[in-house]
Design a protein around this motif. Structure first.
Motif, PDB file in Angstrom:
ATOM      1  N   UNK A 114       0.902  -1.072   0.102  1.00  0.00           N
ATOM      2  CA  UNK A 114       0.035   0.038  -0.013  1.00  0.00           C
ATOM      3  C   UNK A 114       1.173   1.342  -0.045  1.00  0.00           C
ATOM      4  N   UNK A 115       2.183   1.080   0.792  1.00  0.00           N
ATOM      5  CA  UNK A 115       2.825   2.439   0.573  1.00  0.00           C
ATOM      6  C   UNK A 115       3.375   2.650  -0.622  1.00  0.00           C
ATOM      7  N   UNK A 116       3.851   1.618  -1.334  1.00  0.00           N
ATOM      8  CA  UNK A 116       4.315   1.853  -2.559  1.00  0.00           C
ATOM      9  C   UNK A 116       3.169   2.323  -3.565  1.00  0.00           C
ATOM     10  N   UNK A 117       1.962   1.756  -3.636  1.00  0.00           N
ATOM     11  CA  UNK A 117       0.836   2.088  -4.470  1.00  0.00           C
ATOM     12  C   UNK A 117       0.777   3.619  -4.051  1.00  0.00           C
ATOM     13  N   UNK A 165       2.984   9.935 -16.319  1.00  0.00           N
ATOM     14  CA  UNK A 165       4.018   9.121 -16.954  1.00  0.00           C
ATOM     15  C   UNK A 165       4.301   7.964 -15.986  1.00  0.00           C
ATOM     16  N   UNK A 166       4.032   6.636 -16.386  1.00  0.00           N
ATOM     17  CA  UNK A 166       4.526   5.562 -15.833  1.00  0.00           C
ATOM     18  C   UNK A 166       5.951   5.319 -15.673  1.00  0.00           C
ATOM     19  N   UNK A 167       6.660   5.798 -16.594  1.00  0.00           N
ATOM     20  CA  UNK A 167       8.220   5.723 -16.462  1.00  0.00           C
ATOM     21  C   UNK A 167       8.695   6.335 -15.183  1.00  0.00           C
ATOM     22  N   UNK A 168       8.111   7.389 -14.842  1.00  0.00           N
ATOM     23  CA  UNK A 168       8.558   8.038 -13.637  1.00  0.00           C
ATOM     24  C   UNK A 168       7.982   7.601 -12.425  1.00  0.00           C
ATOM     25  N   UNK A 169       6.911   6.868 -12.421  1.00  0.00           N
ATOM     26  CA  UNK A 169       6.386   6.093 -11.247  1.00  0.00           C
ATOM     27  C   UNK A 169       7.560   4.922 -11.085  1.00  0.00           C
ATOM     28  N   UNK A 227      11.758   2.779  -7.436  1.00  0.00           N
ATOM     29  CA  UNK A 227      13.284   2.343  -7.512  1.00  0.00           C
ATOM     30  C   UNK A 227      14.208   3.066  -6.759  1.00  0.00           C
ATOM     31  N   UNK A 228      14.005   4.383  -6.805  1.00  0.00           N
ATOM     32  CA  UNK A 228      15.353   5.287  -6.503  1.00  0.00           C
ATOM     33  C   UNK A 228      14.814   5.438  -4.943  1.00  0.00           C
ATOM     34  N   UNK A 229      13.740   5.279  -4.562  1.00  0.00           N
ATOM     35  CA  UNK A 229      13.131   5.270  -3.088  1.00  0.00           C
ATOM     36  C   UNK A 229      12.731   4.264  -2.488  1.00  0.00           C
ATOM     37  N   UNK A 230      13.222   3.297  -2.735  1.00  0.00           N
ATOM     38  CA  UNK A 230      12.810   1.933  -2.279  1.00  0.00           C
ATOM     39  C   UNK A 230      12.951   1.619  -0.698  1.00  0.00           C
ATOM     40  N   UNK A 231      14.204   2.139  -0.164  1.00  0.00           N
ATOM     41  CA  UNK A 231      14.523   1.972   1.352  1.00  0.00           C
ATOM     42  C   UNK A 231      13.550   2.966   2.093  1.00  0.00           C
ATOM     43  N   UNK A 232      13.551   4.089   1.701  1.00  0.00           N
ATOM     44  CA  UNK A 232      12.679   5.062   2.412  1.00  0.00           C
ATOM     45  C   UNK A 232      10.952   4.625   2.277  1.00  0.00           C
ATOM     46  N   UNK A 233      10.439   4.067   1.312  1.00  0.00           N
ATOM     47  CA  UNK A 233       9.122   3.722   1.335  1.00  0.00           C
ATOM     48  C   UNK A 233       9.021   2.410   2.047  1.00  0.00           C
ATOM     49  N   UNK A 234       9.899   1.361   1.944  1.00  0.00           N
ATOM     50  CA  UNK A 234       9.972   0.248   2.762  1.00  0.00           C
ATOM     51  C   UNK A 234      10.033   0.782   4.299  1.00  0.00           C
ATOM     52  N   UNK A 235      10.904   1.662   4.645  1.00  0.00           N
ATOM     53  CA  UNK A 235      10.662   2.184   6.227  1.00  0.00           C
ATOM     54  C   UNK A 235       9.484   2.537   6.495  1.00  0.00           C
ATOM     55  N   UNK A 236       8.706   3.293   5.530  1.00  0.00           N
ATOM     56  CA  UNK A 236       7.515   3.848   5.915  1.00  0.00           C
ATOM     57  C   UNK A 236       6.510   2.612   6.066  1.00  0.00           C
ATOM     58  N   UNK A 237       6.685   2.017   5.169  1.00  0.00           N
ATOM     59  CA  UNK A 237       5.687   0.887   5.413  1.00  0.00           C
ATOM     60  C   UNK A 237       5.828  -0.064   6.470  1.00  0.00           C
ATOM     61  N   UNK A 242       8.626  12.944  -0.771  1.00  0.00           N
ATOM     62  CA  UNK A 242       9.592  12.145  -1.642  1.00  0.00           C
ATOM     63  C   UNK A 242       9.169  12.100  -2.920  1.00  0.00           C
ATOM     64  N   UNK A 243       7.845  12.480  -3.397  1.00  0.00           N
ATOM     65  CA  UNK A 243       7.515  12.198  -4.826  1.00  0.00           C
ATOM     66  C   UNK A 243       7.794  13.756  -5.619  1.00  0.00           C
ATOM     67  N   UNK A 244       7.287  14.456  -4.928  1.00  0.00           N
ATOM     68  CA  UNK A 244       7.379  16.043  -5.466  1.00  0.00           C
ATOM     69  C   UNK A 244       8.889  16.850  -5.542  1.00  0.00           C
ATOM     70  N   UNK A 245       9.386  16.461  -4.305  1.00  0.00           N
ATOM     71  CA  UNK A 245      10.736  16.974  -4.425  1.00  0.00           C
ATOM     72  C   UNK A 245      11.924  16.093  -4.362  1.00  0.00           C
ATOM     73  N   UNK A 246      11.667  14.675  -4.371  1.00  0.00           N
ATOM     74  CA  UNK A 246      12.816  13.721  -4.020  1.00  0.00           C
ATOM     75  C   UNK A 246      13.541  14.163  -2.693  1.00  0.00           C
ATOM     76  N   UNK A 247      12.652  14.404  -1.847  1.00  0.00           N
ATOM     77  CA  UNK A 247      13.126  14.772  -0.611  1.00  0.00           C
ATOM     78  C   UNK A 247      13.845  13.694   0.383  1.00  0.00           C
ATOM     79  N   UNK A 248      15.124  14.062   0.955  1.00  0.00           N
ATOM     80  CA  UNK A 248      15.818  13.437   1.926  1.00  0.00           C
ATOM     81  C   UNK A 248      15.166  13.671   3.085  1.00  0.00           C
TER      82      UNK A 248
END
Length: 317
Positions: A87-90, A108-112, A117-127, A171-177
């Motif tokens: 759900x977090x990834x969705x 754009x699905x390519x951006x999805x 992929x580039x935020x795999x670990x932050x999204x896993x952490x949130x999930x 994360x999505x809008x600004x690629x925030x760290x």
């Protein structure tokens, strides 16, 4: 979604603004149904958990196939943590598609794929944190201490819900760290009503909508059971269960429970979609207005201004 936004209007003027922003975001997104594909996947995922529970009931009370029951029980035990992480990834996918549609005019699905992929670990952490918070929220204790703990857990869960939804948008809008996210969270102090009501209001509306179908579980168990007992000879024998000397066909119960679980899954998925749309559009509007084309920014602003409260919410009678 129209039902959810309509329910939001009944909880005060500020809460009604959430429904207006969601409606405005949907208007800006237009009729591109690809934006709602993550919602469909999430709905099927949530509905699958309910149907899996019904399969366990069927195996336990009708077939009594303990080998398959044990295997499915293991699947059921790991289903929830997997569901929460997926759900977090969705949510991130929904947010990315909404951001692209709002900013660039089309998703754009390519951006999805790149965002996930580039935020795999932050999204896993949130999930992972979301799963543990959900587990803590679902565990209850008796007595006064249990009541106080439940209040603390509820507050923590709502605060985390705000942070996770806002964090996914960042994360999505600004690629925030982490540094950027902390800075943006500090900026939320200027938008406390909108952010708090964004979580509580949508959750409240979703909870009210789900409660309308909560009776389906009781009706399914008892009403369906009564029908299955009376018409046991007229229903397919493959659903016949034995409770001592009584024979009950559980097909009516399974059917009513399946309808209840599917409706509940739809509302829960719509609530997640509403949060993703709200926080993505709110983040762009409040934190990155320069990214929005003037016409879309004006449409969001006009929608908010038209629903802006002229005074405090009226006190409850």
């Amino acid at each position: 979604m129209d039902t959810l936004t309509a329910l939001l209007r009944h909880f005060g003027k500020r809460t009604g603004r959430i429904g207006v922003m969601i409606r405005a975001a949907l208007d800006v997104l237009g009729s591109d149904m690809t934006v709602f594909l993550p919602f469909l996947i999430l709905f099927l995922l949530k509905a699958g958990r309910g149907l899996l529970a019904l399969a366990l009931l069927y195996l336990a009370f009708v077939v009594q196939d303990w080998d398959r029951l044990f295997s499915l029980m293991l699947v059921f035990l790991i289903y929830l943590p997997v569901e929460v992480i997926v759900q977090t990834f969705l949510q991130a996918a929904m947010s990315q598609l909404a951001r692209d549609a709002l900013v660039d005019g089309k998703p754009y699905w390519s951006r999805v794929g790149l965002t996930l992929l580039t935020n795999l670990f932050p999204l896993l952490f949130i999930g992972a944190i979301s799963y543990f918070v959900r587990r803590a929220k679902g565990s209850g204790q008796d007595g006064v201490v249990g009541f106080l703990i439940a209040i603390v857990v509820f507050v923590v869960a709502e605060v985390w819900d705000l942070i996770s939804n806002f964090g996914i948008s960042a994360i999505v809008v600004e690629k925030a760290g982490v540094k950027t996210l902390v800075a943006r969270l500090k900026q939320l102090r200027a938008h406390v009503p909108e952010t708090l009501v964004g979580v509580l209001g949508i959750d409240l509306a979703g909870g009210v909508a789900q409660s309308l179908f909560a009776g389906g579980v009781v009706v399914g168990l008892f009403g369906g059971g009564a029908l299955g007992y009376v018409f046991s000879d007229s229903l397919p024998e493959m659903f016949l269960a034995h409770f001592g000397k009584a024979e009950v066909n559980i097909l009516p119960s399974l059917g009513l429970l399946a309808c209840s679980f599917i409706l509940s899954a739809f509302i829960a998925s719509a609530t997640v979609l509403a949060k993703s749309l709200y926080f993505t559009s709110f983040y762009l509007f409040a934190m990155r207005p320069q990214d929005l084309p003037e016409d879309r920014r004006n449409r969001l602003e006009a929608a908010l201004v038209s629903a802006a409260p002229t005074g405090p919410d009226p006190a409850p009678a």
